[in-house]
Design an enzyme around this catalytic site. Structure first.
Site, PDB file in Angstrom:
ATOM      1  N   GLY A  95      31.257  -6.998  10.954  1.00 58.18           N
ATOM      2  CA  GLY A  95      31.803  -7.806  12.054  1.00 58.18           C
ATOM      3  C   GLY A  95      30.833  -8.908  12.433  1.00 58.18           C
ATOM      4  N   ARG A 115      19.190 -19.397  11.161  1.00 60.02           N
ATOM      5  CA  ARG A 115      18.293 -20.555  11.365  1.00 60.02           C
ATOM      6  C   ARG A 115      16.824 -20.119  11.272  1.00 60.02           C
ATOM      7  NH1 ARG A 115      15.691 -22.141  16.002  1.00 60.02           N
ATOM      8  NH2 ARG A 115      15.011 -24.317  16.059  1.00 60.02           N
ATOM      9  N   ALA A 116      16.496 -19.021  11.949  1.00 59.44           N
ATOM     10  CA  ALA A 116      15.099 -18.570  11.956  1.00 59.44           C
ATOM     11  C   ALA A 116      14.642 -18.169  10.554  1.00 59.44           C
ATOM     12  CB  ALA A 116      14.951 -17.391  12.919  1.00 59.44           C
ATOM     13  N   VAL A 117      15.526 -17.509   9.804  1.00 56.86           N
ATOM     14  CA  VAL A 117      15.182 -17.113   8.430  1.00 56.86           C
ATOM     15  C   VAL A 117      14.926 -18.361   7.583  1.00 56.86           C
ATOM     16  CG1 VAL A 117      16.120 -16.095   6.296  1.00 56.86           C
ATOM     17  CG2 VAL A 117      16.387 -14.887   8.484  1.00 56.86           C
ATOM     18  N   ARG A 161      34.291  -7.826   5.318  1.00 56.41           N
ATOM     19  CA  ARG A 161      34.111  -6.483   4.760  1.00 56.41           C
ATOM     20  C   ARG A 161      34.264  -6.672   3.245  1.00 56.41           C
ATOM     21  NH1 ARG A 161      32.983  -4.317   9.929  1.00 56.41           N
ATOM     22  NH2 ARG A 161      34.447  -5.292  11.331  1.00 56.41           N
ATOM     23  N   ASP A 220      25.350  -0.963  10.553  1.00 57.42           N
ATOM     24  CA  ASP A 220      24.870   0.153   9.727  1.00 57.42           C
ATOM     25  C   ASP A 220      25.590   0.242   8.382  1.00 57.42           C
ATOM     26  OD1 ASP A 220      27.160   0.861  11.104  1.00 57.42           O
ATOM     27  OD2 ASP A 220      26.638   2.970  11.214  1.00 57.42           O
ATOM     28  N   GLY A 221      26.866  -0.136   8.362  1.00 61.01           N
ATOM     29  CA  GLY A 221      27.595  -0.156   7.086  1.00 61.01           C
ATOM     30  C   GLY A 221      26.938  -1.123   6.119  1.00 61.01           C
ATOM     31  N   THR A 232      25.219  -6.789  15.235  1.00 58.64           N
ATOM     32  CA  THR A 232      26.547  -6.232  15.526  1.00 58.64           C
ATOM     33  C   THR A 232      26.709  -6.174  17.037  1.00 58.64           C
ATOM     34  OG1 THR A 232      27.875  -4.197  15.549  1.00 58.64           O
ATOM     35  CG2 THR A 232      25.541  -3.914  15.117  1.00 58.64           C
ATOM     36  N   ASP A 234      28.182  -4.015  18.570  1.00 52.79           N
ATOM     37  CA  ASP A 234      28.339  -2.624  19.014  1.00 52.79           C
ATOM     38  C   ASP A 234      27.057  -1.988  19.549  1.00 52.79           C
ATOM     39  OD1 ASP A 234      30.889  -2.958  18.112  1.00 52.79           O
ATOM     40  OD2 ASP A 234      30.582  -1.907  16.222  1.00 52.79           O
ATOM     41  N   ASP A 244      25.004  -0.121  18.151  1.00 51.41           N
ATOM     42  CA  ASP A 244      24.967   1.312  17.813  1.00 51.41           C
ATOM     43  C   ASP A 244      23.917   1.648  16.758  1.00 51.41           C
ATOM     44  OD1 ASP A 244      26.255  -0.074  15.825  1.00 51.41           O
ATOM     45  OD2 ASP A 244      27.926   1.325  15.604  1.00 51.41           O
ATOM     46  N   ARG A 255      39.581  -8.870  37.888  1.00 48.65           N
ATOM     47  CA  ARG A 255      39.361  -8.236  39.198  1.00 48.65           C
ATOM     48  C   ARG A 255      39.936  -9.101  40.322  1.00 48.65           C
ATOM     49  NH1 ARG A 255      38.111  -3.103  40.926  1.00 48.65           N
ATOM     50  NH2 ARG A 255      36.078  -2.900  39.997  1.00 48.65           N
ATOM     51  N   ARG A 306      46.186  -4.179  42.421  1.00 45.18           N
ATOM     52  CA  ARG A 306      46.752  -3.618  41.183  1.00 45.18           C
ATOM     53  C   ARG A 306      45.786  -2.695  40.461  1.00 45.18           C
ATOM     54  NH1 ARG A 306      49.877  -8.683  38.881  1.00 45.18           N
ATOM     55  NH2 ARG A 306      51.973  -8.013  39.434  1.00 45.18           N
ATOM     56  N   ARG A 331      34.025   0.053  18.395  1.00 41.81           N
ATOM     57  CA  ARG A 331      34.384   0.958  17.290  1.00 41.81           C
ATOM     58  C   ARG A 331      34.409   2.400  17.744  1.00 41.81           C
ATOM     59  NH1 ARG A 331      32.275   0.414  11.155  1.00 41.81           N
ATOM     60  NH2 ARG A 331      33.480  -1.404  10.598  1.00 41.81           N
ATOM     61  N   ARG A 391      33.818 -11.061  20.562  1.00 36.38           N
ATOM     62  CA  ARG A 391      32.994 -11.398  19.405  1.00 36.38           C
ATOM     63  C   ARG A 391      32.531 -12.855  19.416  1.00 36.38           C
ATOM     64  NH1 ARG A 391      32.333  -7.781  15.745  1.00 36.38           N
ATOM     65  NH2 ARG A 391      33.986  -6.350  15.158  1.00 36.38           N
TER      66      ARG A 391
HETATM   67  P1  ATP Z   1      29.927  -3.720  12.384  1.00 37.52           P
HETATM   68  O1  ATP Z   1      29.164  -2.632  13.084  1.00 37.52           O
HETATM   69  O2  ATP Z   1      29.863  -5.014  13.081  1.00 37.52           O
HETATM   70  O3  ATP Z   1      31.310  -3.338  12.013  1.00 37.52           O
HETATM   71  P2  ATP Z   1      28.962  -2.988   9.759  1.00 37.52           P
HETATM   72  O4  ATP Z   1      27.961  -3.591   8.859  1.00 37.52           O
HETATM   73  O5  ATP Z   1      28.701  -1.574  10.194  1.00 37.52           O
HETATM   74  O6  ATP Z   1      29.129  -3.980  10.994  1.00 37.52           O
HETATM   75  P3  ATP Z   1      31.060  -2.135   7.970  1.00 37.52           P
HETATM   76  O7  ATP Z   1      32.461  -2.618   7.830  1.00 37.52           O
HETATM   77  O8  ATP Z   1      30.825  -0.704   8.221  1.00 37.52           O
HETATM   78  O9  ATP Z   1      30.402  -3.060   9.082  1.00 37.52           O
HETATM   79  O10 ATP Z   1      30.248  -2.506   6.633  1.00 37.52           O
HETATM   80  C1  ATP Z   1      30.229  -3.850   6.150  1.00 37.52           C
HETATM   81  C2  ATP Z   1      30.251  -3.854   4.658  1.00 37.52           C
HETATM   82  O11 ATP Z   1      29.085  -3.173   4.162  1.00 37.52           O
HETATM   83  C3  ATP Z   1      31.418  -3.124   4.017  1.00 37.52           C
HETATM   84  O12 ATP Z   1      32.583  -3.920   3.953  1.00 37.52           O
HETATM   85  C4  ATP Z   1      30.867  -2.853   2.631  1.00 37.52           C
HETATM   86  O13 ATP Z   1      30.903  -4.022   1.851  1.00 37.52           O
HETATM   87  C5  ATP Z   1      29.406  -2.530   2.927  1.00 37.52           C
HETATM   88  N1  ATP Z   1      29.241  -1.074   3.063  1.00 37.52           N
HETATM   89  C6  ATP Z   1      29.540  -0.301   4.133  1.00 37.52           C
HETATM   90  N2  ATP Z   1      29.280   1.007   3.895  1.00 37.52           N
HETATM   91  C7  ATP Z   1      28.792   1.056   2.630  1.00 37.52           C
HETATM   92  C8  ATP Z   1      28.347   2.122   1.770  1.00 37.52           C
HETATM   93  N3  ATP Z   1      28.322   3.400   2.181  1.00 37.52           N
HETATM   94  N4  ATP Z   1      27.944   1.790   0.521  1.00 37.52           N
HETATM   95  C9  ATP Z   1      27.949   0.519   0.089  1.00 37.52           C
HETATM   96  N5  ATP Z   1      28.356  -0.533   0.859  1.00 37.52           N
HETATM   97  C10 ATP Z   1      28.775  -0.279   2.099  1.00 37.52           C
END
Ligand code: ATP
Length: 335
Positions: A11, A21-23, A72, A103-104, A126, A128, A130, A155, A163, A172, A261
């Site tokens: 996301g 930019r910083a990178v 994604r 984390d994904g 993110t 979130d 989290d 409000r 109301r 999420r 977002r």
């Molecule tokens: P947000 O918290 O904003 O949703 P996120 O990075 O956690 O961000 P995800 O949709 O969970 O969002 O993951 C983003 C992308 O990372 C996925 O579409 C996929 O390409 C990759 N990804 C996620 N989990 C895995 C995994 N277990 N192995 C390999 N790639 C992954």
């Protein structure tokens, strides 16, 4: 001389551009080449990339979204997808890969690192909030501010008509946004994963209905419930309908959705993103790898990527307890 690759994944979050930019500025400082890959991991797999110049990042610090786009990438969940991503990194002779995401996205980076020898660095981006071992993630503060501004407006109109509003917030499956926004908006009730069990739906409906009737009868004022997305069975509109039926009082659902977002990042996110962006390239310069660059107590920290994804960061327990014991309108028995 190093070749660094950069992408934003998952996301999008306000402040990702400030991190890009910083990178880029820091990479140029060290005379490193920096290549941006578009649409998350898709850009690696499908060879969509561009060398990033100082001009490319001029004027982006205050822009929401990400100039590298995000997405994604389901292919990354397959061995073939990961192999394709690694093949691109090798073909482009990349030495280090920086991924800004949740984390994904970090899990994707870890998978890549199992097949590829280059340095891998994650920057937590993110809304979130989290991700464990960093006090904040890039985008969270802006999302909270945006939601508070929107709820202050809700409000006003809710007060005028006395109301009941039920506002659904993003996150999420974690309640950082919901708790922080709920408390900052003086919500009468906060419903989130941390204080609600699906098995209690019927009991909570009864409790909420009695509370709404009591407060509306005695106080003649608005009543605001904030609720985390993906929490109530069939969502916030279903909760509103159920409460309307039980109380006989109109309960209006409002899903804030994607406005959380977008928008220009607040100062806190711009600063966090800049600190983490600079530190990520410095880490690469120092041959560090397999790290998430985070922040704790205002200082940059280097956390093993594998540790960063082990657990979801919990909402501050003091916030949860204060809401339960003191702030929730249920405690205000004199009303
Ligand atoms: P947000 O918290 O904003 O949703 P996120 O990075 O956690 O961000 P995800 O949709 O969970 O969002 O993951 C983003 C992308 O990372 C996925 O579409 C996929 O390409 C990759 N990804 C996620 N989990 C895995 C995994 N277990 N192995 C390999 N790639 C992954």
């Amino acid at each position: 001389m190093k070749n660094i690759a950069l992408l934003t994944s998952g996301g999008d979050a306000p402040g990702m551009n400030a991190a890009i930019r910083a990178v880029v500025l820091t990479a140029h400082h060290y005379n490193f080449n920096i290549t941006g890959y578009f649409h998350g991991y898709n850009g690696l797999i499908h060879n969509e990339s561009k060398s990033l110049s100082l001009t490319d990042v001029n004027g982006i610090i205050g822009r929401g979204g990400t100039i590298l786009k995000s997405a994604r990438c389901p292919a990354m969940l397959t061995p073939q997808g990961i192999q394709q991503a690694v093949a691109s990194l090798e073909k482009d002779q990349i030495d280090a890969l920086i991924v800004i995401g949740g984390d994904g996205s970090f899990n994707g980076l870890i998978e890549i690192s199992l097949l590829w020898q280059g340095q891998v660095i994650g920057i937590p981006g993110t809304i979130d909030n989290d991700i464990d071992h960093t006090d904040f993630t890039i985008g969270f503060s802006t999302a909270v501010n945006t939601a508070i501004e929107a709820i202050d407006k809700i409000r006003d109109t809710a007060d005028a008509f006395e109301r009941v509003f039920i506002v659904e917030l993003m996150g999420r499956n974690s309640g950082h946004i919901t708790f922080n926004v709920g408390i900052s908006s003086a919500a009468e009730q906060i419903l989130s994963f941390e204080n609600f069990d699906c098995a209690d739906t019927t009991a909570r409906l009864t409790e909420l209905s009695e509370d709404i009737k009591r407060v509306q009868t005695n106080r003649h004022a608005s009543y605001l419930i904030v609720i985390a997305e993906n929490l109530w069975p069939d969502g916030c509109s279903s909760l509103a309908q159920q409460l309307t039926e039980i109380t006989g009082i109109d309960c209006t659902p409002c899903i804030l959705g994607y406005i959380q977002r977008g928008g220009s990042p607040v100062a806190k996110d711009r600063l966090l993103a800049t600190k983490l962006g600079v530190a990520s390239v410095q880490a690469i310069n120092e041959e560090k790898t397999h790290l998430m660059i985070g922040e704790q107590n205002n200082a940059v920290v280097f956390i093993e990527l594998i540790e960063a994804v082990k657990h979801q960061k919990k909402v501050n327990s003091q916030l949860i307890k204060a809401q339960k014991d003191i702030l929730s309108v249920t405690n205000q028995t004199q009303i």
